[in-house]
Design an enzyme around this catalytic site. Structure first.
Site, mmCIF file in Angstrom:
data_model
loop_
_atom_site.group_PDB
_atom_site.id
_atom_site.type_symbol
_atom_site.label_atom_id
_atom_site.label_comp_id
_atom_site.label_asym_id
_atom_site.label_seq_id
_atom_site.Cartn_x
_atom_site.Cartn_y
_atom_site.Cartn_z
ATOM 1 N N LEU A 91 35.319 41.659 32.543
ATOM 2 C CA LEU A 91 34.393 40.523 32.520
ATOM 3 C C LEU A 91 32.956 41.031 32.441
ATOM 4 C CD1 LEU A 91 36.149 38.372 35.231
ATOM 5 C CD2 LEU A 91 35.964 37.823 32.797
ATOM 6 N N ASN A 105 40.642 40.277 42.074
ATOM 7 C CA ASN A 105 41.615 40.859 41.150
ATOM 8 C C ASN A 105 42.714 41.538 41.953
ATOM 9 O OD1 ASN A 105 42.822 41.744 38.779
ATOM 10 N ND2 ASN A 105 41.345 43.403 38.411
ATOM 11 N N HIS A 107 45.427 44.804 41.646
ATOM 12 C CA HIS A 107 45.633 46.028 40.859
ATOM 13 C C HIS A 107 46.829 46.788 41.437
ATOM 14 C CE1 HIS A 107 44.462 49.312 38.246
ATOM 15 N NE2 HIS A 107 44.586 50.142 39.264
ATOM 16 N N SER A 134 46.376 46.580 45.548
ATOM 17 C CA SER A 134 45.060 46.306 46.141
ATOM 18 C C SER A 134 44.531 44.987 45.593
ATOM 19 C CB SER A 134 44.046 47.391 45.746
ATOM 20 O OG SER A 134 44.498 48.677 46.091
ATOM 21 N N ASP A 143 37.794 48.166 38.383
ATOM 22 C CA ASP A 143 38.585 48.206 39.626
ATOM 23 C C ASP A 143 37.833 48.897 40.765
ATOM 24 O OD1 ASP A 143 40.701 46.969 38.239
ATOM 25 O OD2 ASP A 143 41.433 48.887 37.511
#
Ligand code: GRF
Length: 202
Positions: A91, A105, A107, A134, A143
């Protein structure tokens, strides 16, 4: 709390949210957006009666324009928290500025180890004995944002990426559901003295 979900693929994390948080505890998934027409996640949204829309790269001149369109579409639907559930695009800052500290998010690695694509394969190639999932607040990096929840499981010897992912999937689903519930309950905040730390008051 109105939640918007961005998803590119199978949408099993979206399904976990539909099954376990949508419509309960004051949480409603108001909108699902995808960069991929035909993503199974879109069918899952349709089955749950959730509005969805595809924002394909080809419709826009730039990533920034696409992200602005997605952000506006979500804001028009009253979205207060954006959940990336297998959204395979980075993004732009403009999107993150539209939802400050309100984009999370999931991950498939114990960050900060193995960010980016192919995290499970990276972990296997590194020879790790435990791996995990995570959930974190998205920042401008890959991330790299503040960690909200993590959970570790053993990586059985001889696992390949697919079998390891199959083991991890239920863990991811639980963790993402828990994170959304905690945020909806107002118990999650970033430490004002250390913006890397997320404090959860349970
Ligand atoms: C999950 O493994 C998630 O950790 C990663 O992408 C995958 C999405 O799976 N970011 P699904 O589309 O939710 O099934």
């Amino acid at each position: 709390m109105s939640v918007g979900v961005l998803a590119s693929g199978a949408g099993t994390n979206l399904q976990a949210l539909i099954d376990h948080v949508h419509g309960g505890g004051g949480v409603r998934i108001a909108a699902v957006a995808s960069d991929r027409a035909g993503a199974p996640a879109l069918e899952r949204a349709a089955r749950a009666g959730i509005e969805s829309r595809v924002f394909a790269a080809t419709e826009f001149d730039s990533r920034a324009q696409r992200d602005a369109a997605i952000a506006a579409w979500l804001q028009e639907r009253g979205v207060e928290l954006v959940v990336l559930a297998g959204y395979m695009q980075l993004l732009t800052d403009g999107f993150l500025e539209a939802f400050p500290d309100r984009v999370i998010n999931i991950h498939p690695a114990l960050l900060p180890a193995f960010p980016g694509l192919g995290a499970i394969q990276q972990a296997i190639d590194h020879g790790v004995k435990v791996f995990g999932a995570s959930v974190f607040f998205v920042d401008g990096g890959v991330d790299s944002g503040p960690l909200i929840l993590q959970r570790a499981i053993e990586l059985p010897a001889g696992s390949d990426a697919e079998s390891a992912h199959d083991l991890l999937r239920p863990v991811e689903h639980e963790l993402l559901v828990e994170a959304v519930r905690l945020i909806a309950a107002g118990t999650v905040r970033i430490d004002p003295h250390n913006s890397r730390r997320v404090v959860i008051s349970r």
